[in-house]
Design an enzyme around this catalytic site. Structure first.
Site, PDB file in Angstrom:
ATOM      1  CG  ASN A  98       0.136   4.017  -2.654  1.00 41.40           C
ATOM      2  OD1 ASN A  98      -0.735   4.285  -3.474  1.00 41.40           O
ATOM      3  ND2 ASN A  98      -0.117   3.753  -1.390  1.00 41.40           N
ATOM      4  CE1 TYR A  99       6.259   6.378  -2.402  1.00 36.48           C
ATOM      5  CE2 TYR A  99       4.850   5.216  -0.841  1.00 36.48           C
ATOM      6  CZ  TYR A  99       5.412   6.389  -1.309  1.00 36.48           C
ATOM      7  OH  TYR A  99       5.118   7.568  -0.700  1.00 36.48           O
TER       8      TYR A  99
END
Length: 795
Positions: free
Chosen positions: A753-754
């Site tokens: 996600n990052y």
DNA sequence: GGAAATACTTAGCAATATGTAG
DNA sequence: CTACATATTGCTAAGTATTTCC
């Protein structure tokens, strides 16, 4: 997990240059929430540790006689095995990606990188020139038309590329190849993951076929391709071009075809009786179903959770009725049902692999048609096409609703979203019908229904992570985070100034932004009391931050998923003083930032950079850190060593983002096992050394431990063995160390996600690390859009 | 203007698949 | 090949942020 935050860990060194006061902070009002009353609402801190919402199932519950029975009571599937009409769609429009595209892409990436060196104002100008409706001025402008988002995010080069390609998108065509079984059997076993993936999920153009052979031939000889050239071209880095977002306002699609969703099979009663005060009680199927859910959780942590048990009992009692024999859970013995559950699981385990396989294939066959959707002629994988089965709600932490019955969802709960011209999916439950059919092309969901446990929210069915829609928005997310890189200096200067503002709202905005930037805190939306009591930045309570002297602040709160955030940080004096001021005259339970909420904060952020919101800082911080660490810490070495560097960088990110996991229940036993083995090996090593000594003196080995000792008589052989053994010991020690080190750190969340995948891909290319060492098959699919990034890419 | 609704993103853990040692 | 350990995928809860409604 407490980690100091020294300046070396900062993505960008803080500089305290005083800046022009370019930004007037919003001074919006907030509904006053300060309630300085009830002392009883002061809780936490001490009772918090145990409430991590973790459910580890201790295995050694009751002993279950393992039955021989092989027949498995299995799901009564819904067999509407009509031929999938998806298959019949084929896209003929030729669209071949060729090397020209690659070149173009590379060039563009370069130009993008160049851009970072260009002064901000100029860049913004460039972007604006490019935007459809150029907005005349610069950084403090918030973009009004979301439509321009994409354009303003992409460099001119990028944009050109996208439009160039727009007509020849080869993204994901439909081809006959999309049947998994056809080819898999003979070939796929020894083909790199990415290839299999291409065959399975996305269809493949001609180029991939030729490349596929190439790769396959090469594979056995050299697993790690030597020259950079080859590596770059390697199939592993094959990318999928993203469709240009239509630029047409909110519209996401023109045609949208799918087959709806799958419902879980109806409940199949087993008739096993529960014991009430020692006596068997017959239950109706509905009562039995709920009792079975509960019984099956007998050996989980939820059984220690009083809220869970109470909620279960309340709902179950409703099903039993007021005058039922069962008046009390305490007198219920669920053991017979628990045993039955265990027995079922055992039966499943005992099945021969052939049976399992047959069962799997049967399921696959039934589900096949639901797995795909066609968006504007392109076949895309669907994500969660299975409707969530009913059960007991497993809310995390001290969720007030945990344990409640989550009711069964049927077709008449479900709204279907689909193209106007697409055939409406056949309702899979005979006699039932969909709640509603919608043709809303401004959104991307296929279906939704009311969340049975939360009246206000909905559950959605979306496309899978590998879809172009998701890839596109992923890319936009990272582009936005990269954009923050060039604004961050100003932003930091602005909030530093705000620390001492006499306007309390401005001051709170400044300090909150500082926390979000420095500590990567989440925004912290308001929550209602039907949810677990957790906080983010804007919802911090006074007791969550403690001033400890020497400018040190201790953070201690439960964040998302009731995961504990504990961190002591040295902050700047003005921040420290501001916190003391915000806490003054407040009671525990009161909001630390009483003049703030996420909309006020985000509205302010938007004045500093177009489309900036609080969460962008987390993405920025994570990706920047990875890029930075990778580039600082990668040294010459073999692939394994480089992968270790990657994992180390990944770990730092995970710590910054507070991505935790619970220690696996077998962790300690695994550690002691490892250390036992190390001890063993060390004993062997000692012996070998003595033997070496003796061998050199011509004496026979001390211990005739083996038959094959003859060959070990000469010193050289023993030396070799010593080297091998100590290498083995070292490796095991390293493994043990990292295992211990990572036992509470979850690396996956940030990777998914990052972390901008282009950082990882470019690093792999530069360092000749096969991308499969970093990304699993699904991640390769998800990040297909990032695979052709230039090796020089920097975040 | 604020609350509620909506849509999409991020999260940890369980289940399952795969790898590996014995 | 089996059994166990590890890696990956699936599941769904829990966030964020924007839009809509009143």
């Amino acid at each position: 997990m407490s980690h100091e935050f020294d300046d070396e860990d900062r993505p960008i060194t803080f500089k305290r240059s005083s800046m022009s006061k370019s930004n007037e902070l919003h001074s919006k009002r907030r509904k006053s929430t300060s309630h300085c009353h009830d002392g009883q609402s002061y809780k936490k801190t001490s009772d918090v540790l145990s409430s991590n919402g973790q459910c580890s199932s201790s295995q050694n519950g009751k002993v279950v006689p393992s039955a021989k029975a092989t027949s498995v009571k299995c799901s009564v599937g819904i067999s509407t095995a009509s031929t999938s009409n998806l298959k019949t769609y084929t896209r003929f429009s030729s669209a071949n990606s060729n090397s020209t595209n690659h070149l173009k892409e590379d060039k563009c990436e370069n130009s993008e990188d160049e851009e970072d060196k260009i002064p901000l104002s100029v860049r913004m100008k460039m972007n604006n020139d490019n935007a459809k409706q150029a907005t005349p001025n610069v950084s403090t402008l918030s973009v009004k038309r979301p439509l321009d988002k994409l354009d303003s995010l992409h460099s001119s080069g990028k944009k050109a590329k996208l439009s160039d390609l727009a007509s020849s998108i080869n993204a994901k065509q439909i081809s006959a190849k999309s049947e998994p079984h056809a080819e898999e059997e003979e070939d796929d076993d020894d083909i790199p993951l990415s290839l299999v993936m291409n065959n399975l999920a996305t269809s493949v153009n001609n180029k991939s076929f030729s490349l596929k052979k190439f790769t396959k031939v090469n594979k056995g000889a050299a697993p790690f391709v030597k020259e950079k050239e080859k590596l770059k071209k390697s199939e592993h880095f094959k990318s999928t071009k993203l469709l240009q977002s239509s630029g047409d306002g909110q519209k996401k699609w023109t045609t949208f075809v799918h087959n709806g969703i799958i419902f879980p099979p109806p409940y199949n009663p087993h008739g096993v009786k529960i014991l009430y005060k020692g006596k068997p009680v017959t239950l109706t199927p509905e009562q039995e179903e709920v009792a079975t859910w509960f019984a099956d959780m007998w050996d989980t942590e939820y059984m220690q959770n009083e809220i869970f048990k109470n909620n279960f009992w309340n709902d179950w009692q409703k099903l039993l009725g007021k005058n039922h024999v069962i008046q009390n859970v305490k007198d219920c013995d669920f053991t017979p049902i628990y045993d039955w559950c265990q027995n079922e699981k055992d039966k499943k385990k005992q099945m021969s692999s052939a049976e399992k396989k047959a069962l799997r294939e049967e399921k696959m066959k039934q589900e096949e048609k639901y797995k795909w959707a066609i968006v504007d002629g392109v076949k895309e994988k669907v994500g969660n096409f299975r409707v969530e089965p009913p059960g007991l709600f497993r809310g995390r932490g001290k969720h007030p609703k945990t344990g409640h019955v989550k009711k069964r969802i049927g077709p008449n709960d479900v709204i279907i979203n689909i193209g106007k011209d697409a055939p409406i999916p056949e309702c899979p439950i005979p006699g039932a019908s969909w709640k509603e059919i919608r043709h809303d092309n401004t959104c991307s969901w296929l279906a939704k229904w009311r969340d049975p446990t939360k009246a206000k929210s909905s559950k959605y069915v979306f496309l899978a992570a590998s879809s172009s829609w998701n890839g596109q928005s992923d890319k936009e997310k990272y582009e936005k985070a990269r954009m923050l890189k060039s604004y961050i200096g100003n932003i930091r200067a602005a909030y530093t100034k705000g620390f001492t503002s006499i306007d309390i709202t401005k001051q709170q905005i400044a300090v909150a932004t500082y926390f979000i930037d420095k500590l990567a805190l989440r925004a912290g939306n308001e929550k209602d009391d039907e949810e677990a009591d957790t906080v983010g930045c804007c919802t911090l309570k006074v007791e969550n931050v403690m001033a400890e002297g020497h400018n040190k602040l201790k953070f201690d709160f439960l964040g998302k998923d009731s995961i504990k955030y504990e961190n002591t940080v040295e902050v700047e004096l003005p921040v420290y003083n501001a916190i003391l001021k915000f806490q003054k005259d407040k009671c525990p339970g009161d909001a630390l930032f009483d003049k703030l909420d996420t909309s006020i904060l985000n509205a302010h952020l938007k004045e500093l950079m177009p489309n900036l919101t609080a969460k962008v800082f987390r993405t920025f911080n994570a990706s920047f850190t990875l890029d930075d660490k990778l580039n600082k810490e990668t040294k010459d070495g073999d692939v394994a060593e480089k992968v270790v560097v990657y994992q180390h960088a990944n770990k730092q990110v995970a710590i910054i983002c507070n991505h935790q996991r619970s220690v696996s229940k077998s962790h300690s036993s695994q550690i002691s096992k490892l250390s036992g083995k190390i001890d063993e090996l060390q004993a062997v090593l000692k012996e070998l050394k003595i033997d070496l000594d003796r061998a050199r003196k011509g004496k026979p080995p001390l211990k005739c431990s083996g038959v094959k000792n003859q060959s070990n008589l000469n010193p050289e052989a023993i030396e070799k063995k010593i080297a091998q053994t100590s290498a083995k010991i070292e490796k095991m020690q390293r493994d043990m160390h990292t295992k211990e080190d990572l036992k509470t750190v979850a690396l996956g969340t940030s990777k998914i996600n990052y972390l901008d995948p282009r950082i990882s891909v470019a690093w792999c290319k530069r360092n000749e690390v096969p991308i499969e060492k970093i990304f699993s098959k699904t991640l390769l699919e998800k990040f297909a859009w990032a695979m052709d990034v230039d090796p020089d890419f920097r975040f």
